[in-house]
Design an enzyme around this catalytic site. Sequence first.
Site, short mmCIF file in Angstrom:
data_model
loop_
_atom_site.label_atom_id
_atom_site.label_comp_id
_atom_site.label_asym_id
_atom_site.label_seq_id
_atom_site.Cartn_x
_atom_site.Cartn_y
_atom_site.Cartn_z
N ASP A 101 0.76 -1.24 0.07
CA ASP A 101 0.04 -0.10 0.00
C ASP A 101 0.80 1.05 -0.07
OD1 ASP A 101 -2.40 -1.36 0.19
OD2 ASP A 101 -2.42 -1.39 2.23
N ASP A 146 -7.19 -1.44 -4.48
CA ASP A 146 -8.25 -1.13 -3.71
C ASP A 146 -9.24 -0.06 -4.32
OD1 ASP A 146 -7.18 -2.62 -1.78
OD2 ASP A 146 -5.93 -0.98 -0.77
#
Length: 161
Positions: free
Chosen positions: A117, A136
């Site tokens: 991330d 995401d």
Amino acid sequence: MRVLGLAALVAFLIDQISKYLVIHVMELWRIRSIDVLPPVLNFRYGENRGINFGLFSDGSDASRWILIALAVVICVAIVIWSRRHPLGNWALIGAGFLVGGALGNVLDRLVYGYVLDFLNMSCCGINNPFVFNLADVFIFAGAIALVFLAPDPEKTPKKGQ
């Protein structure tokens, strides 16, 4: 189904290329933080061993494989569901985005053992501690597209009927 496959491929490639560029080329893994347009857009290095917001992130190898299996099962289910229901191109694109994003995160878990991330967004005096990635975003956008663009199953007959 070609539309779904192409959308999935585009989402998957955008996710993986963005992770490679930001985390490896820009060396976010080393410097940990890059302010792009503070506070609205920042790059912050993150290793997500769970699901959204780090839920179920005990870090065990078993949970890693369970999350991989769950994502693959969901992807297969979406593809099968999309084949059985008459979806327009926008809904197929949404399904493809969801599948491509999920497979992008699956590849991360297979290669690294966790999901990479790097995106962090804050605004208006609120400091958001969470990081996410473009996979995401694709998963969320795809799910929203399916909710709003898929036909009502009570009003639409299945293919082959």
